[in-house]
Enzyme design. Structure first.
Site, PDB file in Angstrom:
ATOM      1  N   GLY A  11       0.825  -1.211   0.000  1.00 33.37           N
ATOM      2  CA  GLY A  11       0.000   0.000   0.000  1.00 33.37           C
ATOM      3  C   GLY A  11       0.854   1.254   0.000  1.00 33.37           C
ATOM      4  O   GLY A  11       2.087   1.187  -0.107  1.00 33.37           O
ATOM      5  N   ASP A  32       0.419  -8.690   1.281  1.00 35.59           N
ATOM      6  CA  ASP A  32      -0.654  -7.821   0.794  1.00 35.59           C
ATOM      7  C   ASP A  32      -1.591  -8.651  -0.088  1.00 35.59           C
ATOM      8  O   ASP A  32      -1.132  -9.532  -0.819  1.00 35.59           O
ATOM      9  CB  ASP A  32      -0.051  -6.650  -0.014  1.00 35.59           C
ATOM     10  CG  ASP A  32      -0.948  -5.428  -0.025  1.00 35.59           C
ATOM     11  OD1 ASP A  32      -2.080  -5.545  -0.544  1.00 35.59           O
ATOM     12  OD2 ASP A  32      -0.534  -4.387   0.484  1.00 35.59           O
ATOM     13  N   ASN A  33      -2.895  -8.351  -0.016  1.00 29.25           N
ATOM     14  CA  ASN A  33      -3.822  -9.041  -0.930  1.00 29.25           C
ATOM     15  C   ASN A  33      -4.161  -8.176  -2.145  1.00 29.25           C
ATOM     16  O   ASN A  33      -4.989  -8.554  -2.974  1.00 29.25           O
ATOM     17  CB  ASN A  33      -5.110  -9.467  -0.205  1.00 29.25           C
ATOM     18  CG  ASN A  33      -5.980  -8.291   0.191  1.00 29.25           C
ATOM     19  OD1 ASN A  33      -5.530  -7.149   0.156  1.00 29.25           O
ATOM     20  ND2 ASN A  33      -7.213  -8.558   0.563  1.00 29.25           N
ATOM     21  N   VAL A  58      -4.746 -11.129   4.997  1.00 31.77           N
ATOM     22  CA  VAL A  58      -4.436 -11.353   6.412  1.00 31.77           C
ATOM     23  C   VAL A  58      -5.679 -11.572   7.286  1.00 31.77           C
ATOM     24  O   VAL A  58      -5.543 -11.800   8.487  1.00 31.77           O
ATOM     25  CB  VAL A  58      -3.552 -10.232   7.011  1.00 31.77           C
ATOM     26  CG1 VAL A  58      -2.205 -10.197   6.323  1.00 31.77           C
ATOM     27  CG2 VAL A  58      -4.248  -8.868   6.965  1.00 31.77           C
ATOM     28  N   ASN A 100      -5.046 -11.972  13.669  1.00 32.72           N
ATOM     29  CA  ASN A 100      -4.041 -12.861  13.054  1.00 32.72           C
ATOM     30  C   ASN A 100      -2.633 -12.281  13.144  1.00 32.72           C
ATOM     31  O   ASN A 100      -1.666 -13.006  13.416  1.00 32.72           O
ATOM     32  CB  ASN A 100      -4.391 -13.126  11.585  1.00 32.72           C
ATOM     33  CG  ASN A 100      -5.631 -13.997  11.441  1.00 32.72           C
ATOM     34  OD1 ASN A 100      -5.892 -14.861  12.291  1.00 32.72           O
ATOM     35  ND2 ASN A 100      -6.407 -13.771  10.396  1.00 32.72           N
ATOM     36  N   LYS A 106       2.786 -13.022  18.571  1.00 31.43           N
ATOM     37  CA  LYS A 106       2.848 -13.832  19.792  1.00 31.43           C
ATOM     38  C   LYS A 106       3.622 -15.129  19.543  1.00 31.43           C
ATOM     39  O   LYS A 106       4.536 -15.486  20.293  1.00 31.43           O
ATOM     40  CB  LYS A 106       1.420 -14.139  20.255  1.00 31.43           C
ATOM     41  CG  LYS A 106       1.336 -15.088  21.429  1.00 31.43           C
ATOM     42  CD  LYS A 106      -0.132 -15.316  21.810  1.00 31.43           C
ATOM     43  CE  LYS A 106      -0.261 -16.505  22.717  1.00 31.43           C
ATOM     44  NZ  LYS A 106      -1.107 -17.566  22.135  1.00 31.43           N
ATOM     45  N   TYR A 146     -14.578   2.117   9.650  1.00 33.16           N
ATOM     46  CA  TYR A 146     -13.126   2.311   9.795  1.00 33.16           C
ATOM     47  C   TYR A 146     -12.792   2.687  11.237  1.00 33.16           C
ATOM     48  O   TYR A 146     -11.892   2.104  11.858  1.00 33.16           O
ATOM     49  CB  TYR A 146     -12.664   3.398   8.828  1.00 33.16           C
ATOM     50  CG  TYR A 146     -11.167   3.594   8.774  1.00 33.16           C
ATOM     51  CD1 TYR A 146     -10.332   2.596   8.276  1.00 33.16           C
ATOM     52  CD2 TYR A 146     -10.586   4.788   9.195  1.00 33.16           C
ATOM     53  CE1 TYR A 146      -8.961   2.786   8.213  1.00 33.16           C
ATOM     54  CE2 TYR A 146      -9.211   4.985   9.125  1.00 33.16           C
ATOM     55  CZ  TYR A 146      -8.403   3.983   8.635  1.00 33.16           C
ATOM     56  OH  TYR A 146      -7.048   4.177   8.577  1.00 33.16           O
TER      57      TYR A 146
END
Ligand code: UDP
Length: 320
Positions: A11, A32-33, A58, A100, A106, A146
């Site tokens: 992006g 990135d998708n 993601v 995710n 983590k 948003y």
């Protein structure tokens, strides 16, 4: 060599982060998708040692092999035009995508940095906005998708910090502009610049007296880098505190492009914040950060980039 995962890495802001961390010697995994990102934004990095592009959404489980030191979660459509075009995708990436990305941090014992936003303050009653201001957001308004997804993302980040001990950072990004913004992004500056260069009417929404504070992308990237390497877990505003009306911005773009476009007025979208300006005391005091690029310089660089891409797109010149 630190290994850094950047979601939304193709992006506008994500790709500048990829540039920055590749140059700093990190191994960068850009995920990135391409919903609103573009492979063009990272084309110059592909094939370079230390950079890898992964096409992935993601909102589903994020698999990265090997050690990871940093997860920077920047995936999300962010233009108000997207709030109407992609409301469910925005909610999903803010909620499921953040979950995710935190899960990845983590599992790897990585530091996690969330791209949050001045939109958590909604249509604010205090100006400028310090991080302690709790905001005024309409959950059922058009911008709510948003605003609430980022508020949820902040809450989830704090929960992972408190419950799982993940080392977290939260940056609240104010209006940012620069090279690689999508030409049809729909935000004020890309609209004004594209319109001015094409000789189309420059569309100011409302009476143009609403204000924003526009920060240039290189200042933001420097602030993010400082925050990542600090131990500041509280949210930090990063933005340029110089406040300006949208009508003035339209005039400045017209002037800087040498355009003959006329400025026209269009209805103000519902819920459009009337004022927005960061209180950057925390960034100054804790990170030693303040912006260095003013609008005249930033607009010039951004306009040059838009001019080049518009020429490439149309194969022709522009009217200005
Ligand atoms: N705006 C405008 N003309 C446009 C696009 C946006 O006057 O073509 C206004 C918009 O109504 C808002 C301000 O510019 O008051 C900044 O809008 P933008 O979409 O850049 O982001 P926002 O700060 O609202 O999230």
């Amino acid at each position: 060599m630190p290994r850094t995962v950047i979601t939304g890495g193709a992006g506008f802001i994500g790709s500048h982060l990829c540039d920055h961390f590749v140059a700093a010697g990190h191994e960068v995994v850009c995920i990135d998708n391409l919903l609103t990102g573009s492979r063009d934004n990272v084309a110059h990095l592909e094939g370079r040692e230390g950079f890898r592009f992964v096409l992935h959404d993601v909102t589903t489980f994020i698999e990265v092999e090997g050690a990871v030191d940093n997860v920077l979660h920047f995936a999300s459509p962010a233009s108000p035009a997207d709030f109407e075009r992609l409301p469910i995708q925005i909610l999903k990436v803010g909620a499921l995508g953040t979950h995710n990305a935190l899960g990845l941090a983590k599992a790897k014992g990585a530091r996690f940095l969330l791209a949050s936003t001045s939109e958590v303050y909604g249509d604010p009653e205090v100006n400028p906005q310090p991080e302690s201001y709790l905001g005024r957001v309409n959950p059922i308004g058009i911008r709510g998708v948003y605003d609430e997804s980022k508020r949820f993302a902040e809450a989830m980040t704090m929960a992972y910090r408190r419950v799982h001990g993940v080392d977290t950072r939260i940056v609240r990004i104010f209006n940012t502009y620069g090279e690689r913004m999508q030409l049809d992004d729909g935000r004020a500056l890309p609209n004004f610049i594209t319109q001015a260069l094409r000789g189309d009417p420059i569309t100011v929404y409302g009476d143009g007296r609403q204000t924003r504070s526009f920060g240039y992308v290189s200042d933001l990237i420097r602030g993010i880098d400082l925050l990542l390497s600090s131990d500041v877990w509280e949210p930090v505003n990063i933005g340029n505190p110089v406040e300006v009306s949208l009508l003035q911005v339209a005039n400045e773009v017209k002037e800087a492009t040498g355009s003959r476009s006329e400025i026209v007025f269009r209805p103000l979208p519902p819920g459009d914040p009337k004022v927005r300006r960061p209180d950057i005391t925390r960034a100054r005091d804790l990170l030693g950060w303040s912006p260095t690029v003013d609008r005249a310089q930033g607009f010039e660089r951004t306009i040059a980039d838009f001019r080049r891409r518009l020429r490439a797109e149309t194969g022709a010149g522009d009217s200005a």
